[in-house]
Design an enzyme around this catalytic site. Structure first.
Site, PDB file in Angstrom:
ATOM      1  N   GLY A 108       0.878  -1.168   0.000  1.00 33.24           N
ATOM      2  CA  GLY A 108       0.000   0.000   0.000  1.00 33.24           C
ATOM      3  C   GLY A 108       0.901   1.200   0.000  1.00 33.24           C
ATOM      4  N   SER A 137      -2.979   8.883   8.123  1.00 36.98           N
ATOM      5  CA  SER A 137      -2.487  10.031   8.894  1.00 36.98           C
ATOM      6  C   SER A 137      -1.110   9.734   9.483  1.00 36.98           C
ATOM      7  CB  SER A 137      -3.472  10.362  10.014  1.00 36.98           C
ATOM      8  OG  SER A 137      -4.674  10.822   9.445  1.00 36.98           O
ATOM      9  N   GLU A 156      -4.930   7.352   0.385  1.00 40.13           N
ATOM     10  CA  GLU A 156      -3.869   8.270  -0.088  1.00 40.13           C
ATOM     11  C   GLU A 156      -2.828   8.510   1.010  1.00 40.13           C
ATOM     12  OE1 GLU A 156      -4.615   8.494  -3.905  1.00 40.13           O
ATOM     13  OE2 GLU A 156      -3.095   9.820  -3.079  1.00 40.13           O
ATOM     14  N   ARG A 165     -33.842  24.615  14.946  1.00 43.83           N
ATOM     15  CA  ARG A 165     -34.290  23.708  15.999  1.00 43.83           C
ATOM     16  C   ARG A 165     -34.415  24.438  17.338  1.00 43.83           C
ATOM     17  NH1 ARG A 165     -36.529  18.926  17.801  1.00 43.83           N
ATOM     18  NH2 ARG A 165     -35.275  17.933  19.427  1.00 43.83           N
TER      19      ARG A 165
END
Lengths: 263, 387
Positions: free
Chosen positions: B131, B366, B363, B268
């Site tokens: 990966g 983190s 992508e 609300r």
């Protein structure tokens, strides 16, 4: 065919409108300005007609407005209009409708025209007077609130549809004609990225009152806005309650007569 | 750095904003419920020029830049983050790689269709064992005459089943871990190529995610991108753009979530007042606004730097790390403000909340972003204060 489209720069429909302190207009700080929604239909109708006719047909945008109007003009060019005339003069900061009509009519006449498209009204002050004023000044017919448009087969006349109560009206008009467009006449296209790139190279001709041959403000004094006022705050709501509706109605009538004194 | 948008950029933003709020919003909820890819939306985006943002005009693109794409991804993601995936991958990875590394023949053959959106480009790196660690790619490519024979599987490939062009990195030399990788352009009609399993994901449902299967898949040698052995360089070179793309997507999710929260809190009422008038809600709104602005500054900086041709790996990673984090935080708080209805499919925040999660994963996670940032920062310190 020389196709003219008119364009007004107006506050975004989502903008919160506040009156300025002097009561001479609206507060413009922080307000986003856009093309008048109804004029977008006019632009689209002009572009559709040009695409249908092909050849040397041309769509020219006319806009009377402050310097910042170039952004909305550029957007119309990005949608596909060929060039633009921007009437920009400090004296025309907040012109009355008759003045706008007279100035635009002169500029359009100088340019030459076969047909004029625009929105049925501006969404800012909703006067819907400029279009009629232009028709009058140019001595051409005007068809308002069009819901459809096409040229006759020989291209010599305009066939315009209008939605009226309970049905549709078909109008045939000689050319040139000014057609004011209603929502639903078409679906305005987006300005595409290639269109935005091309628009940078298209010509915007700037004209002042002097350029158009006006020594003084045309139609000055025909109408004048005295003061701008905010909407009055809504009054308090009072509920009339009773066990029986008929009693509530009686009580309401009594209040309207005795307290509100309006019946 | 230019923070204000130019007139042209505002026009671009208006076009994509109007498109997102009208055309895309009309189909987004149902598309995500049904997990269906919206071909028609991509066709329209192609017509408007958003599938060839970075491609030069000679190949049918508009030759704008990463910043323009950032504006587009942001607006699209406010409405449907799943739609932004293919726009980002197609522009920043597929188009950019074909443009930079394709032969003239390859560029002439594929780019015009890609730039107009008629052919969607996808990017296939990930394997079971590879990966972020690209060098672990196992898929093999063996030269045989004028062709390469590809064998192996790629997994988690976004839009893989809708691709017209697939950028694949495979191993051409088993002995050279990093220098033995080569990038290929594969067309889905090549013999030996097929679509494998479809993933069922937590969010981003209107974007398909599939496995690609290569069984003796024959690829013309002319479809090698760059030269044999350049695969690792090509894959790593595309990272910055891809990361800015996902950061822009996260920015849109965060903005969409914040918009929903404020508009809902205004409507609300509880205990006799609007919930926006409670101090607790105001604090949440203030925190959201600060985070969103900070993220936008990071993302816009990275995009402007990339367009200026500056080295921006650190800035791209910072933008991705922060924007994806705050997208999740803001989506969380927005759902909290919505209360029970925010947890139902009736409200967009439910979808944005689920969609936000993956932005911290794909992508480059983190954690990977932090490694990139720390490496650059420590290098900068080494230069400023040599040890």
């Amino acid at each position: 065919m020389k196709i003219i489209v008119l364009l007004k720069r107006v506050p975004d429909t989502e903008a919160k409108i506040l009156i300025n302190q002097e009561g001479t207009g609206i507060r413009k700080d922080g307000v986003k300005f856009v093309i008048n929604t109804y004029d977008e239909y006019g632009i689209e109708e002009g572009l559709k007609l040009k695409e249908k006719l092909g050849g040397d047909s041309k769509v020219t945008v006319f806009c009377l407005g402050p310097e910042e109007s170039t952004e909305v003009i550029r957007t119309a060019l990005a949608m596909g209009a060929d060039d633009a005339v921007h009437i920009c003069d400090p004296a025309l900061e907040s012109p009355a409708p008759f003045t706008t009509s007279a100035v635009l009519a002169k500029a359009i006449k100088d340019e030459g025209f076969d047909i004029i498209f625009c929105g049925k009204q501006g969404i800012d002050d909703d006067t819907a007077q400029v279009q009629g004023g232009i028709a009058e000044a140019l001595g051409i017919p005007q068809v308002n609130i069009a819901s459809s448009f096409e040229l006759s087969e020989d291209g010599s006349r305009a066939l315009i549809g209008r939605r009226i109560e309970g049905g549709n009206e078909k109008i045939e008009s000689a050319l040139p004609v000014i057609v004011t467009c209603d929502k639903g006449i078409n679906e305005p296209r987006y300005a595409s990225l290639p269109g935005i790139m091309k628009a940078k190279k298209k010509e915007i001709r700037t004209r002042t009152l002097a350029d158009l041959g006006f020594d003084e403000m045309p139609a000055a004094g025909r109408s004048k806005i005295l003061k701008w006022l905010p909407l009055p705050k809504g009054g308090e709501c009072r509920m009339v309650e009773a066990e029986e509706v008929s009693d509530a109605v009686k009580e309401l009538a009594r209040l309207l007569r005795e307290e509100a004194k309006i019946i | 750095m230019q923070l204000r948008l130019s007139e042209e950029e505002r026009m671009i933003q208006k076009t994509i904003r109007d498109f997102a709020r009208k055309d895309l919003a009309a189909v987004a909820d149902q598309a995500n419920l049904d997990a269906v890819f919206q071909d028609e939306i991509y066709r329209k985006l192609g017509e408007l020029g958003f599938m060839g943002v970075t491609v030069p005009e000679e190949y049918g693109g508009v030759d704008l830049g990463t910043f323009c794409l950032t504006l587009a991804l942001e607006e699209i993601s406010m409405v449907c983050p799943a739609t932004a995936i293919a726009v980002s991958v197609h522009n920043e990875l597929a188009n950019s790689i074909v443009l930079r590394y394709g032969s003239d023949a390859v560029k002439n053959k594929f780019l015009p269709a890609m730039a107009s959106g008629r052919s969607i480009g996808v990017y296939a790196i990930t394997e079971t064992e590879a990966g972020s660690d690209v060098s672990a790619i196992r898929m093999s490519a063996v030269r045989e005459g004028d062709e390469y024979i590809l064998n192996g599987n790629k997994i988690f490939i976004s839009t893989g089943d809708k691709a017209g062009v697939i950028i694949v990195v495979a191993r051409t030399n088993a002995d050279d871990r990093t220098g033995g990788l080569t990038a290929f352009l594969v067309e889905p009609n090549f013999p030996g190529f097929s679509i494998g399993k479809t993933e069922h994901k937590m969010g981003m449902k209107a974007s398909t995610t599939v496995e690609l299967v290569f069984e003796d898949c024959r690829v013309p040698a002319g479809n090698v991108l760059g030269s044999p052995g350049m695969g690792m360089k090509i894959a790593l070179g595309a990272l910055d753009g891809g990361r800015i793309g996902i950061a822009s997507q996260a920015l849109g999710i965060a903005q969409g979530a914040m918009d929903s929260a404020v508009l809902f809190a205004r409507e609300r009422s509880q205990f006799g007042q609007r919930i926006i008038d409670f101090q607790g809600t105001k604090w949440k709104i203030a925190d959201m606004a600060v985070k969103l602005d900070a993220a936008r500054l990071l993302v816009y900086r990275a995009a402007r730097m990339k367009d200026a041709g500056e080295q921006c790996s650190k800035e791209a990673s910072m933008a991705k790390l922060y924007a994806t984090r705050i997208a999740n935080e803001i989506a969380y708080e927005s759902m909290q403000i919505h209360g029970g209805v925010g947890y139902t499919e009736e409200f967009r925040i439910e979808r944005l909340f689920r969609d936000a999660r993956v932005t911290e994963i794909y992508e480059g996670t983190s954690e990977i972003q932090r490694l990139v940032i720390a490496k650059k920062v420590i290098e900068e310190y080494e230069q400023a204060y040599p040890s």
